[in-house]
Enzyme design. Structure first.
Site, short mmCIF file in Angstrom:
data_model
loop_
_atom_site.label_atom_id
_atom_site.label_comp_id
_atom_site.label_asym_id
_atom_site.label_seq_id
_atom_site.Cartn_x
_atom_site.Cartn_y
_atom_site.Cartn_z
N TRP A 107 -3.84 -5.31 6.40
CA TRP A 107 -4.58 -4.81 5.24
C TRP A 107 -5.26 -5.95 4.50
O TRP A 107 -6.36 -5.79 3.98
CB TRP A 107 -3.63 -4.03 4.32
CG TRP A 107 -3.48 -2.60 4.73
CD1 TRP A 107 -3.57 -2.10 6.00
CD2 TRP A 107 -3.19 -1.48 3.89
NE1 TRP A 107 -3.37 -0.75 5.99
CE2 TRP A 107 -3.12 -0.34 4.72
CE3 TRP A 107 -2.96 -1.35 2.53
CZ2 TRP A 107 -2.85 0.93 4.21
CZ3 TRP A 107 -2.68 -0.08 2.02
CH2 TRP A 107 -2.64 1.04 2.85
N ASP A 139 5.23 -10.55 -0.20
CA ASP A 139 6.19 -10.03 0.77
C ASP A 139 7.47 -10.87 0.70
O ASP A 139 7.42 -12.03 0.30
CB ASP A 139 5.62 -10.07 2.20
CG ASP A 139 6.27 -9.01 3.11
OD1 ASP A 139 7.51 -9.03 3.24
OD2 ASP A 139 5.55 -8.18 3.66
N ASP A 171 1.37 -0.66 1.85
CA ASP A 171 1.62 0.03 3.12
C ASP A 171 3.08 -0.12 3.50
O ASP A 171 3.45 -0.06 4.67
CB ASP A 171 0.71 -0.56 4.22
CG ASP A 171 0.66 0.33 5.46
OD1 ASP A 171 0.80 1.56 5.31
OD2 ASP A 171 0.49 -0.20 6.57
N LYS A 223 1.55 4.31 0.76
CA LYS A 223 2.04 5.20 1.81
C LYS A 223 3.10 6.15 1.24
O LYS A 223 3.97 5.74 0.48
CB LYS A 223 2.65 4.40 2.95
CG LYS A 223 3.18 5.25 4.10
CD LYS A 223 3.86 4.39 5.15
CE LYS A 223 2.88 3.52 5.88
NZ LYS A 223 3.51 2.74 6.98
#
Length: 239
Positions: free
Chosen positions: A86, A107, A147, A187
């Site tokens: 992404w 992350d 996501d 998501k």
């Protein structure tokens, strides 16, 4: 790197030859089925050809080609960014490599560098995360993308609750960092448990859509919620 999402189905010479994977002694049936799906997935083959780090890149490409929420010069946060598919798409769309925008990827896992993308190994749920990320961005975000998917258990109801809980946490973060007019995309899974999340997004954003990209695997309950036109933290808090 092309951003075309239509037409090419990943087959060479117009003919698809399905790869069969035998179950190895040390490989579970579920792992064998996953490997077979990967080897026969046209989006996986396409991602390798076109230089994207994951097939998920085509989901974001398709959503943006339909709704045009990624624009040059934006400041974007990508939550759960690794391996970076992404980020690659967003960097192209906002012209980050030309210095016209900025992306901060977040992350818990490390990620290989991507031109135009700043990376932070950090838990976005940390108390200091919103201020930390805004400092990296140089101000409020124009968009927050997620996501992320929790590890599945195989129990549909449980998995649905876990993915919605992640989306709710991402929405909490978005409310802290988004500038007025910003967007949020995350998501979710098909089902009824996201009703509270949708009600909140409809309160805080001008438009809320459910989107099912073609790049989502057939039979998958995966959906994306796309909220645009953030009303601003102060205005949202008054409602």
């Amino acid at each position: 790197m092309t951003t075309k999402t239509g037409g090419d189905d990943g087959r060479a010479g117009g003919r698809s030859l399905k790869v069969r994977v035998k179950t190895a002694r040390k490989r579970s049936l579920s792992s064998t089925l996953w490997l077979a799906r990967q080897l026969n997935d046209p989006y996986v083959a396409r991602a390798k050809r076109e230089g994207y780090r994951s097939r998920a890149a085509y989901k974001l490409l398709e959503m943006d080609e339909r709704f045009h929420f990624l624009k040059p010069g934006m400041r974007i946060v990508d939550l759960g960014a690794a391996p970076g598919g992404w980020c690659q798409v967003a960097a192209e769309k906002i012209k980050a490599t030309d210095g016209k925008g900025k992306i901060v990827a977040v992350d818990l896992l490390d990620m290989e560098p991507i031109p135009g993308v700043s990376f932070a190994v950090k838990d976005f749920n940390d108390e200091d995360a919103p201020d930390f990320i805004k400092e990296m961005l140089g101000g409020g975000a124009d968009g927050v993308m997620s996501d992320m998917a929790a590890n599945t258990t195989g129990h549909k109801a449980t998995d649905h609750l876990k993915i919605v809980a992640l989306a709710e946490l991402a929405a909490d973060f978005a409310g802290e960092v988004l500038a007025p007019g910003g967007f949020f995309v995350a998501k979710v899974f098909q089902g009824g448990a996201e009703g509270q999340l949708l009600a909140r997004l409809k309160r805080d954003f001008a438009i809320v859509r459910h989107v099912k990209p073609q790049a989502s695997r057939a039979g998958s309950p995966e959906l994306y919620v796309l909220a645009t036109g953030f009303r601003g933290a102060r205005e949202a808090a008054k409602d």
